[in-house]
Motif scaffolding. Structure first.
Motif, PDB file in Angstrom:
ATOM      1  N   PHE A 670      15.350 -29.870   8.775  1.00  0.00           N
ATOM      2  CA  PHE A 670      14.330 -28.844   8.959  1.00  0.00           C
ATOM      3  C   PHE A 670      14.973 -27.476   8.751  1.00  0.00           C
ATOM      4  O   PHE A 670      16.066 -27.204   9.247  1.00  0.00           O
ATOM      5  CB  PHE A 670      13.723 -28.934  10.355  1.00  0.00           C
ATOM      6  N   HIS A 671      14.288 -26.614   8.015  1.00  0.00           N
ATOM      7  CA  HIS A 671      14.769 -25.259   7.761  1.00  0.00           C
ATOM      8  C   HIS A 671      13.697 -24.259   8.183  1.00  0.00           C
ATOM      9  O   HIS A 671      12.498 -24.495   8.001  1.00  0.00           O
ATOM     10  CB  HIS A 671      15.068 -25.059   6.271  1.00  0.00           C
ATOM     11  N   PHE A 672      14.143 -23.143   8.756  1.00  0.00           N
ATOM     12  CA  PHE A 672      13.224 -22.029   8.932  1.00  0.00           C
ATOM     13  C   PHE A 672      13.991 -20.734   8.716  1.00  0.00           C
ATOM     14  O   PHE A 672      15.206 -20.648   8.891  1.00  0.00           O
ATOM     15  CB  PHE A 672      12.554 -22.045  10.320  1.00  0.00           C
ATOM     16  N   ASN A 673      13.273 -19.710   8.312  1.00  0.00           N
ATOM     17  CA  ASN A 673      13.860 -18.375   8.216  1.00  0.00           C
ATOM     18  C   ASN A 673      12.794 -17.349   8.573  1.00  0.00           C
ATOM     19  O   ASN A 673      11.596 -17.573   8.384  1.00  0.00           O
ATOM     20  CB  ASN A 673      14.454 -18.105   6.834  1.00  0.00           C
ATOM     21  N   SER A 674      13.256 -16.253   9.122  1.00  0.00           N
ATOM     22  CA  SER A 674      12.365 -15.164   9.505  1.00  0.00           C
ATOM     23  C   SER A 674      13.044 -13.847   9.182  1.00  0.00           C
ATOM     24  O   SER A 674      14.279 -13.745   9.217  1.00  0.00           O
ATOM     25  CB  SER A 674      12.049 -15.232  11.002  1.00  0.00           C
ATOM     26  N   ARG A 675      12.242 -12.858   8.857  1.00  0.00           N
ATOM     27  CA  ARG A 675      12.804 -11.526   8.625  1.00  0.00           C
ATOM     28  C   ARG A 675      11.837 -10.486   9.182  1.00  0.00           C
ATOM     29  O   ARG A 675      10.619 -10.678   9.193  1.00  0.00           O
ATOM     30  CB  ARG A 675      13.060 -11.277   7.142  1.00  0.00           C
ATOM     31  N   LEU A 676      12.421  -9.404   9.644  1.00  0.00           N
ATOM     32  CA  LEU A 676      11.648  -8.284  10.156  1.00  0.00           C
ATOM     33  C   LEU A 676      12.157  -7.018   9.484  1.00  0.00           C
ATOM     34  O   LEU A 676      13.326  -6.663   9.618  1.00  0.00           O
ATOM     35  CB  LEU A 676      11.796  -8.171  11.678  1.00  0.00           C
ATOM     36  N   LEU A 677      11.279  -6.370   8.726  1.00  0.00           N
ATOM     37  CA  LEU A 677      11.575  -5.082   8.113  1.00  0.00           C
ATOM     38  C   LEU A 677      10.813  -4.032   8.894  1.00  0.00           C
ATOM     39  O   LEU A 677       9.583  -4.139   9.048  1.00  0.00           O
ATOM     40  CB  LEU A 677      11.144  -5.064   6.639  1.00  0.00           C
ATOM     41  N   TRP A 678      11.516  -3.018   9.386  1.00  0.00           N
ATOM     42  CA  TRP A 678      10.857  -2.011  10.203  1.00  0.00           C
ATOM     43  C   TRP A 678      11.525  -0.663   9.978  1.00  0.00           C
ATOM     44  O   TRP A 678      12.685  -0.561   9.629  1.00  0.00           O
ATOM     45  CB  TRP A 678      10.874  -2.393  11.675  1.00  0.00           C
ATOM     46  N   GLY A 679      10.702   0.374  10.163  1.00  0.00           N
ATOM     47  CA  GLY A 679      11.182   1.732   9.937  1.00  0.00           C
ATOM     48  C   GLY A 679      10.893   2.223   8.536  1.00  0.00           C
ATOM     49  O   GLY A 679      11.785   2.723   7.846  1.00  0.00           O
ATOM     50  N   PHE A 680       9.623   2.106   8.074  1.00  0.00           N
ATOM     51  CA  PHE A 680       9.220   2.648   6.776  1.00  0.00           C
ATOM     52  C   PHE A 680       8.847   4.129   6.940  1.00  0.00           C
ATOM     53  O   PHE A 680       7.781   4.572   6.514  1.00  0.00           O
ATOM     54  CB  PHE A 680       8.022   1.870   6.223  1.00  0.00           C
ATOM     55  N   ASP A 681       9.727   4.884   7.570  1.00  0.00           N
ATOM     56  CA  ASP A 681       9.403   6.265   7.937  1.00  0.00           C
ATOM     57  C   ASP A 681       9.243   7.169   6.720  1.00  0.00           C
ATOM     58  O   ASP A 681       8.449   8.118   6.743  1.00  0.00           O
ATOM     59  CB  ASP A 681      10.495   6.828   8.856  1.00  0.00           C
ATOM     60  N   GLY A 682       9.998   6.891   5.659  1.00  0.00           N
ATOM     61  CA  GLY A 682       9.904   7.743   4.472  1.00  0.00           C
ATOM     62  C   GLY A 682       8.546   7.677   3.810  1.00  0.00           C
ATOM     63  O   GLY A 682       8.016   8.700   3.350  1.00  0.00           O
ATOM     64  N   ALA A 683       7.944   6.484   3.751  1.00  0.00           N
ATOM     65  CA  ALA A 683       6.604   6.350   3.181  1.00  0.00           C
ATOM     66  C   ALA A 683       5.566   7.047   4.053  1.00  0.00           C
ATOM     67  O   ALA A 683       4.621   7.667   3.546  1.00  0.00           O
ATOM     68  CB  ALA A 683       6.252   4.875   3.018  1.00  0.00           C
ATOM     69  N   GLN A 684       5.756   6.982   5.359  1.00  0.00           N
ATOM     70  CA  GLN A 684       4.836   7.685   6.249  1.00  0.00           C
ATOM     71  C   GLN A 684       4.968   9.199   6.103  1.00  0.00           C
ATOM     72  O   GLN A 684       3.981   9.930   6.235  1.00  0.00           O
ATOM     73  CB  GLN A 684       5.107   7.257   7.690  1.00  0.00           C
ATOM     74  N   ASP A 685       6.186   9.680   5.793  1.00  0.00           N
ATOM     75  CA  ASP A 685       6.362  11.101   5.499  1.00  0.00           C
ATOM     76  C   ASP A 685       5.490  11.521   4.318  1.00  0.00           C
ATOM     77  O   ASP A 685       4.929  12.628   4.299  1.00  0.00           O
ATOM     78  CB  ASP A 685       7.826  11.407   5.180  1.00  0.00           C
ATOM     79  N   GLY A 686       5.384  10.635   3.318  1.00  0.00           N
ATOM     80  CA  GLY A 686       4.562  10.948   2.147  1.00  0.00           C
ATOM     81  C   GLY A 686       3.108  11.113   2.483  1.00  0.00           C
ATOM     82  O   GLY A 686       2.403  11.941   1.879  1.00  0.00           O
ATOM     83  N   MET A 687       2.604  10.350   3.454  1.00  0.00           N
ATOM     84  CA  MET A 687       1.212  10.511   3.873  1.00  0.00           C
ATOM     85  C   MET A 687       1.004  11.872   4.535  1.00  0.00           C
ATOM     86  O   MET A 687      -0.011  12.534   4.313  1.00  0.00           O
ATOM     87  CB  MET A 687       0.827   9.378   4.819  1.00  0.00           C
ATOM     88  N   VAL A 688       1.981  12.304   5.334  1.00  0.00           N
ATOM     89  CA  VAL A 688       1.881  13.618   5.982  1.00  0.00           C
ATOM     90  C   VAL A 688       1.927  14.728   4.935  1.00  0.00           C
ATOM     91  O   VAL A 688       1.159  15.705   5.009  1.00  0.00           O
ATOM     92  CB  VAL A 688       3.015  13.799   7.015  1.00  0.00           C
ATOM     93  N   ILE A 689       2.803  14.574   3.935  1.00  0.00           N
ATOM     94  CA  ILE A 689       2.888  15.562   2.846  1.00  0.00           C
ATOM     95  C   ILE A 689       1.527  15.719   2.171  1.00  0.00           C
ATOM     96  O   ILE A 689       1.055  16.843   1.907  1.00  0.00           O
ATOM     97  CB  ILE A 689       3.937  15.121   1.811  1.00  0.00           C
ATOM     98  N   ALA A 690       0.881  14.592   1.878  1.00  0.00           N
ATOM     99  CA  ALA A 690      -0.421  14.642   1.208  1.00  0.00           C
ATOM    100  C   ALA A 690      -1.448  15.372   2.075  1.00  0.00           C
ATOM    101  O   ALA A 690      -2.246  16.171   1.574  1.00  0.00           O
ATOM    102  CB  ALA A 690      -0.900  13.227   0.888  1.00  0.00           C
ATOM    103  N   GLU A 691      -1.435  15.112   3.365  1.00  0.00           N
ATOM    104  CA  GLU A 691      -2.382  15.774   4.259  1.00  0.00           C
ATOM    105  C   GLU A 691      -2.134  17.280   4.329  1.00  0.00           C
ATOM    106  O   GLU A 691      -3.077  18.083   4.352  1.00  0.00           O
ATOM    107  CB  GLU A 691      -2.278  15.153   5.657  1.00  0.00           C
ATOM    108  N   GLN A 692      -0.872  17.669   4.351  1.00  0.00           N
ATOM    109  CA  GLN A 692      -0.559  19.098   4.396  1.00  0.00           C
ATOM    110  C   GLN A 692      -1.006  19.804   3.119  1.00  0.00           C
ATOM    111  O   GLN A 692      -1.478  20.948   3.149  1.00  0.00           O
ATOM    112  CB  GLN A 692       0.951  19.289   4.599  1.00  0.00           C
TER     113      GLN A 692
END
Length: 784
Positions: A670-692
């Motif tokens: 039996f095999h399993f694998n899991s991954r967690l990617l977190w901290g996409f802060d740079g992309a969220q900065d782009g949303m703030v830039i667009a709003e400004q």
């Protein structure tokens, strides 16, 4: 240059071989060793001199054939994202961009792909393109990934990582087999087989073939935001999404590999692989206009898949190793490879009665094979000679010295006339005025003033010299000095040095401190344009420092960690010039670790990567880039932004990955694998830039509704995946495997498109997101 080429041919005319990572006999027994024994195994990964695993001056992740067999995947990228600390990939119009150690671009130009030690990058524009999305991987013995730069050993382009695919041969795989498999909901089905034959001790044959047909996944949940207009459910507007991961115009993927080992120290291998299709996430199908009705209103044709890429690659390589005496040996390689590449577009052409195309252009628009419907269409070939002399001067001093010479050619696609050439970031490099698209920019032609003529193509010579020396100061301390010089006909001299101090704490623990510089030439297309303008394009240069700790503290336990600092002058896409240029200086600090435990019944691994942006500064004359929004200059209706945040865009600051193989019974794993990617802060900065930028403008509510939707639906929050498989050896020769991907759906399993960050008021958002589906795969393997 011709004289140099002639001398080199004479010198290498008698002996040819490769800088392989392991000898065949070594590879056959590697995975029967404990971690402690593996640490003492001599390898050439990341160095010219054969060194033990504990001493090697690089951070390396190895994906074995067992990992490939047990791990649910669609293609190579899925495997890399499971096992390599910090590795991510995204969707895009061209190749799928890969990222490691904070470096990611619209094309894979900072990675170097090797096949059995032979470089296989597309130099013209895309970098690593072939091999990435072929679904059949049973021909691969292992994949070694050097995390970090490798230009000093492997040549220009090895900026963020080196991916070395080592194929199976009769020494590592002495059996034959046949496999069938199916994957839902991509409706992907394939067959493959291996055949090995030991003729005698002087002649051994390994062969592999596969064919795979994939219809692709019809997205149930996709989001496309183009020209500030969200399309969350396109079918409401009569639009359709193109299938995800479909074949290139219904052309099945194929792979063929043949290796012949003869006279102990010679081997010859041939390889062909093709892949392609749509990997852009959610891309609308094209509905071309086919005419006008009696009221001069458009008549539209059927919806069709038109946004496609194609990659084909063929290799022919002869290798030989000559043992001069007990202390010196000479390894050499003669190789020819050719890549065939095409990218078709999917625009919605339309016209009125007064600007309708003539009959010739009309039929070209209807034909997806027409050069008028291609962004690029070309082939790239290389003939390469390589040789390395290794030797022990005495017990404390070892050296390696070598050189390579390659002839590179760009021209028409395979089996097509020269007037089918189309290249360049502006798609304006063509053969001559006889090209069918020359003379009129309408309907994606090429205006006469913009055309660059190359006839039946162009060629360059590239030569390289490299050397490495190891000196043992004491039993515990070694110094390693390495250097490489590369020069192409159209490039500057590129110098890649490395200094490393290797301190062996004991037989199973070592500490390595290294500093190095790596270089990457600009794309061959851009080098040509600069050459024609009497300029020389500056390279992308990375300076890095790294501390690596490696240990096999117990027989079954392995740990490796690294702390690194990168300073790089980035070459990336700049939309204002539609060119690849120096866009800025990037400084990144990062930390990685890998843990692995293995015994007879259990293998478990854990790794983590943390990346932190120290600084990002735009180059002179560049006002914006998608590398980071921390330095960003733009104004809309009096709203001025000069940057926001201090993060990397298109990036996850943290990645945590876990995998395990559990032997439930002698014939059941039996095999399993899991991954967690977190901290996409740079992309969220782009949303703030667009709003400004749109505050108090007439499109403020339009943009805010998009950003609100993105936040409410968890865009750029985190990415958590869980995959599993069961591998049942029914009897000695028959194995059944069942695998699943995306078992949980906590945040919609989003796969994001790479965002270039070149925003304008009409183009603040150019993103799409696909929710990747729950996937079930079945595979039957019969050994004979």
């Amino acid at each position: 240059m011709k004289t140099l080429f002639g001398y080199y041919l004479i010198i290498l005319g008698l002996v040819f071989s490769s800088n392989t990572v392991y000898s065949n006999s070594e590879a056959n027994s590697l995975f029967n060793l404990s971690f402690e024994e593996l640490m003492e195994t001599k390898v050439s990964t990341g160095s010219l001199i054969f060194m033990s695993n504990i001493d090697k001056p690089v951070s390396v992740t190895t994906i074995t054939s067992d990992d490939i067999k047990l791990t649910p995947h669609r293609h190579l990228l899925d495997l890399l994202e499971v096992y390599v600390p910090g590795f991510i990939f995204m969707n895009h119009y061209d190749v799928m961009p890969m990222g490691l150690r904070g470096i990611i671009s619209d094309r894979n130009k900072q990675f170097l792909l090797l096949i059995n030690g032979r470089a296989a990058n597309d130099k013209a524009r895309s970098g690593v393109a072939s091999e990435l999305d072929n679904w059949e991987l049973d021909d691969i013995d292992r994949i070694e990934i050097i995390r970090g730069p490798g230009s000093v050993t492997y040549g220009p382009g090895a900026i963020s990582a080196v991916i070395n695919i080592i194929t199976k041969n009769i020494s590592t795989n002495d059996g034959s087999n046949a496999r069938v498999n199916y994957n839902y909901p991509y409706n992907s089905k394939g067959i493959s087989g291996k055949f090995t034959k030991l003729i005698n001790e002087d002649l051994k044959i390994f062969s592999y073939f596969s064919i795979r047909q994939t219809e692709g996944y019809d997205p149930e949940k996709g989001y496309s935001i183009m020209y500030n207009t969200p399309s969350f459910d396109p079918r409401k507007d009569g639009l359709l999404y193109q299938e995800y991961y479909n074949d290139y115009f219904n052309t099945p993927q194929k792979k063929f590999h043949l290796q012949v080992d003869f006279f102990d120290n010679f081997k010859f291998w041939l390889r062909y692989v093709n892949s392609g299709g749509n990997s852009n996430g959610v891309e609308f199908k094209s509905q071309y206009q086919i005419g006008l009705d009696t009221n001069n209103q458009p008549i539209m044709g059927d919806h069709k898949n038109r946004q496609m890429i194609k990659n084909e690659h063929f290799y022919a390589t002869l290798e030989h190793e000559y043992q001069i005496n007990n202390n010196f040996n000479l390894s050499s390689m003669l190789s020819w490879d050719s890549e065939n590449k095409s990218r078709s577009m999917g625009y919605f052409w339309g016209w009125n009665w007064f600007d309708a195309p003539d009959e010739k252009i009309y039929y070209e628009l209807m034909d997806h094979k027409s050069i008028r419907n291609k962004y690029n269409n070309y082939s790239e070939s290389e003939l390469m000679l390589n040789s390395i002399l290794r030797g022990d001067i005495n017990k404390d001093f070892r050296i390696a010295i070598g050189g390579s010479l390659s002839y590179n050619l760009w021209g028409a696609p395979w089996f097509e006339d020269e007037d089918q050439i189309r290249m360049g970031d502006k798609s304006n490099i063509i053969s001559s005025s006889k090209s069918t698209i020359y003379g009129n920019g309408l309907f994606f032609g090429v205006d006469s003033a913009a055309a660059i003529f190359v006839g039946n193509g162009w060629s360059t010579l590239m030569y390289s010299f490299f050397a490495e020396a190891e000196y043992s100061i004491s039993e515990k301390l070694k110094l390693l000095a390495s250097g490489r010089l590369d020069k192409d006909s159209y490039s500057e001299f590129l110098f890649s040095p490395r200094l490393a101090a290797i301190y062996k704490i004991n037989n199973n623990n070592s500490l390595k401190i290294l500093a190095q510089q790596s270089n990457r030439m600009n794309t061959a297309e851009e080098l040509l344009l600069q050459h024609l303008a009497n300029n020389t394009s500056s390279p992308e240069t990375l300076t890095t420092m790294e501390i690596i700790y490696s240990a096999a503290t117990f027989e079954d336990f392995f740990i490796e960690s690294s702390l690194f600092y990168n300073n790089i002058d980035i070459l990336s896409w700049f939309d204002a010039e539609r060119s690849t240029v120096n866009t800025g200086n990037l400084q990144v600090l990062g930390f990685e670790f890998e843990l692995k435990y293995s015994n007879e019944y259990l293998t478990v691994g854990l790794n983590h990567s943390l990346t932190h942006l120290i600084d990002w500064k735009l180059s002179e004359g560049i006002n914006k880039s998608g590398v980071s929004y921390s330095d960003y200059n733009m104004e809309i209706s009096g709203n001025q932004v000069t940057g926001y945040g201090n993060n990397l865009n298109n990036w996850s600051n943290n990645t945590t990955k876990l995998f395990a193989n559990i032997k439930l019974a002698d014939n059941l794993t039996f095999h399993f694998n899991s991954r967690l990617l977190w901290g996409f802060d740079g992309a969220q900065d782009g949303m703030v830039i667009a709003e400004q930028l749109v505050k108090n403008t007439d499109i403020e509510s339009q943009i805010y509704s998009i950003t609100d939707f993105m936040r409410q639906n968890g865009f750029y929050d985190y990415d958590l995946r869980l995959n599993s498989s069961i591998n049942w050896n029914i009897f000695d020769k028959l194995t059944l495997s069942l695998n699943t991907m995306n078992l949980i759906n906590l945040n919609n399993n989003y796969r994001y498109k790479f965002e270039a960050g070149n925003k304008t008021i009409d183009y603040l958002f150019r993103m799409n997101v696909i929710s990747e589906p729950l996937t079930v795969g079945l595979q039957i393997n019969y050994e004979f």
